[in-house]
Write a protein that holds these residues in place. Structure first.
Motif, short mmCIF file in Angstrom:
data_model
loop_
_atom_site.label_atom_id
_atom_site.label_comp_id
_atom_site.label_asym_id
_atom_site.label_seq_id
_atom_site.Cartn_x
_atom_site.Cartn_y
_atom_site.Cartn_z
N LYS A 125 -17.85 -7.89 37.14
CA LYS A 125 -16.53 -8.28 37.78
C LYS A 125 -15.77 -9.49 37.46
N ARG A 126 -16.86 -10.67 37.50
CA ARG A 126 -16.33 -11.95 37.24
C ARG A 126 -15.72 -12.14 35.70
N TYR A 127 -16.68 -11.76 34.92
CA TYR A 127 -16.17 -11.94 33.65
C TYR A 127 -15.12 -10.87 33.02
N HIS A 128 -15.17 -9.76 33.81
CA HIS A 128 -14.15 -8.69 33.27
C HIS A 128 -12.60 -9.07 33.78
N MET A 129 -12.34 -9.79 34.74
CA MET A 129 -11.17 -10.18 35.25
C MET A 129 -10.48 -11.15 34.27
N ASP A 130 -11.48 -12.14 33.73
CA ASP A 130 -11.04 -12.99 32.62
C ASP A 130 -10.62 -12.25 31.50
N HIS A 131 -11.32 -11.30 31.07
CA HIS A 131 -10.76 -10.43 29.88
C HIS A 131 -9.51 -9.91 30.05
N HIS A 132 -9.20 -9.44 31.38
CA HIS A 132 -7.63 -9.04 31.61
C HIS A 132 -6.68 -10.28 31.38
N ARG A 133 -7.33 -11.27 32.32
CA ARG A 133 -5.91 -12.30 32.25
C ARG A 133 -6.26 -13.15 30.96
N TYR A 134 -7.05 -13.30 30.38
CA TYR A 134 -6.84 -14.17 29.13
C TYR A 134 -7.54 -13.41 27.88
N LEU A 135 -6.97 -12.40 27.59
CA LEU A 135 -7.36 -11.49 26.48
C LEU A 135 -7.67 -12.31 25.33
N GLY A 136 -9.05 -12.44 24.69
CA GLY A 136 -8.96 -13.09 23.35
C GLY A 136 -9.11 -14.64 23.51
N ALA A 137 -8.81 -15.00 24.75
CA ALA A 137 -9.02 -16.58 24.85
C ALA A 137 -10.20 -17.13 24.37
N ASP A 138 -10.42 -17.91 23.46
CA ASP A 138 -11.49 -18.61 23.02
C ASP A 138 -12.41 -19.15 24.05
N GLY A 139 -13.66 -18.99 24.37
CA GLY A 139 -14.58 -19.69 25.43
C GLY A 139 -14.29 -18.98 26.53
N ILE A 140 -13.43 -18.41 26.88
CA ILE A 140 -13.11 -17.61 28.21
C ILE A 140 -13.41 -16.07 28.25
N ASP A 141 -13.07 -15.33 27.15
CA ASP A 141 -13.11 -13.90 27.18
C ASP A 141 -14.46 -13.71 26.34
N VAL A 142 -15.32 -13.11 27.14
CA VAL A 142 -16.78 -13.12 26.40
C VAL A 142 -16.94 -11.74 25.93
N ASP A 143 -15.91 -10.97 25.84
CA ASP A 143 -15.83 -9.85 25.10
C ASP A 143 -15.88 -10.25 23.71
N ILE A 144 -15.45 -11.47 23.23
CA ILE A 144 -15.33 -11.90 21.77
C ILE A 144 -16.61 -12.30 21.42
N PRO A 145 -17.27 -11.44 20.19
CA PRO A 145 -18.33 -12.07 19.63
C PRO A 145 -18.51 -13.48 19.40
N THR A 146 -19.74 -14.15 19.46
CA THR A 146 -19.88 -15.46 18.85
C THR A 146 -19.70 -15.84 17.45
N ASN A 147 -19.35 -17.12 17.23
CA ASN A 147 -19.61 -17.34 15.50
C ASN A 147 -20.61 -16.67 14.83
N PHE A 148 -21.68 -16.87 15.47
CA PHE A 148 -23.01 -16.60 14.75
C PHE A 148 -23.05 -14.96 14.65
N GLU A 149 -22.66 -14.37 15.55
CA GLU A 149 -22.55 -12.61 15.37
C GLU A 149 -21.76 -12.42 14.16
N GLY A 150 -20.47 -12.90 14.07
CA GLY A 150 -19.34 -12.84 13.17
C GLY A 150 -19.99 -13.15 11.62
N TRP A 151 -20.83 -14.26 11.77
CA TRP A 151 -21.33 -14.85 10.38
C TRP A 151 -22.46 -14.05 10.11
N PHE A 152 -23.30 -13.66 10.77
CA PHE A 152 -24.45 -12.97 10.45
C PHE A 152 -24.62 -11.36 10.19
N PHE A 153 -23.87 -10.95 11.20
CA PHE A 153 -23.81 -9.43 11.04
C PHE A 153 -22.49 -8.86 10.25
#
Length: 323
Positions: A125-153
């Motif tokens: 609940k806490r993190y999902h509300m951030d996802h709606h308020r700040y969609l794609g916001a770097d460092g806030i929306d934890v639905d965004i993969p980390t830089n490591f995920e993007g680099w490695f996978f």
């Protein structure tokens, strides 16, 4: 689909989110959509029946051979537990008891959390509300993969592994990107869940406990329903950051596939999202969308131009208010 996004980096955008503008325009033209913004009390009974069904499954698998425990965990339990996580998504929007009984929704979320085996609902609940308020916001929306995920996978095999391990990344990513102080409700959620898991072990045995946990891990990993994780916001077409899915699995997922509609109108419960599309058809019918989550998973793994980098990111404005 053509015009693919590069895997070399995240797609940075500096414009406001598109959903607020479309919501304003649609409501001006179709104010009757406001009548769809109301709780869905049927969720209560659906969730109770889902939990009871899983309890019956705990009883049925307790004396099975291990191979059948895992088989039924994937074939049946995974569908039910993944569906329950999306029921918790509905609860996080207060669709069960309404906004005026917010705490009731948090308690009921803990109840819905029980067959999943791991404490989840309050933090979601806490993190999902951030996802709606700040969609794609770097460092806030934890639905965004980390830089490591993007680099490695970034290869076919590594992306396959990433899909299999999705539940682990979703569990630990918030701790790396946007850690928050532990709340009293999160502690209660954890205590309630641990007590329930102990009861399952003592009443049904180790096989039922493994069935429950395996159902969650398998159902949130390489599973047809898990296609929604990627389908919702990964840019298979450059410039489009949210996609809807209009296939039959919406019947098991509280219409989470209607994702453009959901982000446009987060106060409309899943049951009514098809009505939003029907009323404002000219706004949604021409948007890119999917009819198969399995095809989404296949394309994500096999297309070497798509990776965890294929997301839009926005720099935070500095005035965000988080829970």
């Amino acid at each position: 689909m053509g015009n693919r996004v590069s895997r070399d980096d995240f797609e940075w955008v500096y414009t406001d989110q598109p959903h607020a503008d479309r919501r304003k325009e649609i409501l001006a033209k179709y104010p009757e959509i406001k009548s769809l913004m109301k709780p869905d009390p049927n969720l209560i009974w659906i969730i109770v029946m889902m939990l009871l069904s899983q309890l019956v499954a705990f009883y049925l698998v307790k004396d099975m051979d291990w191979k059948w425990v895992i088989f039924w965990a994937y074939v049946f339990g995974s569908c039910l537990n993944h569906s329950m996580t999306l029921a918790i998504h509905e609860i996080s929007h207060n669709f069960t008891f309404g906004h005026h009984k917010a705490l009731w929704n948090r308690w009921f979320g803990m109840f819905a959390n029980l067959p999943i085996g791991l404490p989840y609902s309050v933090s979601f609940k806490r993190y999902h509300m951030d996802h709606h308020r700040y969609l794609g916001a770097d460092g806030i929306d934890v639905d965004i993969p980390t830089n490591f995920e993007g680099w490695f996978f970034c290869t076919t095999f590594r992306k396959f592994v990433w899909v299999v391990l999705q539940p682990l990344f979703y569990a630990f990513r918030p701790l790396l990107i946007n850690p928050k102080p532990i709340s009293s409700l999160e502690i209660i959620n954890t205590v309630v869940q641990v007590i329930f898991d102990i009861i399952v072990y003592y009443v049904f045995g180790i096989k039922s406990l493994v069935y429950m946990l395996a159902a969650s891990l398998l159902g949130l990993g390489l599973h047809p329903i898990s296609g929604h994780f990627i389908a919702e916001h990964y840019m298979f077409l450059k410039g489009h950051e949210t996609y809807s899915y209009y296939g039959p699995l919406n019947l098991l997922t509280f219409n989470v596939g209607y994702h453009n509609e959901h982000h446009d109108f987060p106060n409309v419960p899943g049951k009514n999202l098809p009505l939003v599309r029907k009323i404002a058809a000219e706004y949604y019918d021409e948007l890119p969308h999917y009819n198969s989550w399995v095809r989404v998973l296949y394309d994500f793994v096999m297309d070497d131009t798509i990776s965890p980098y294929s997301r839009m990111k926005r720099p935070p404005k500095g005035n965000e208010v988080q829970d």
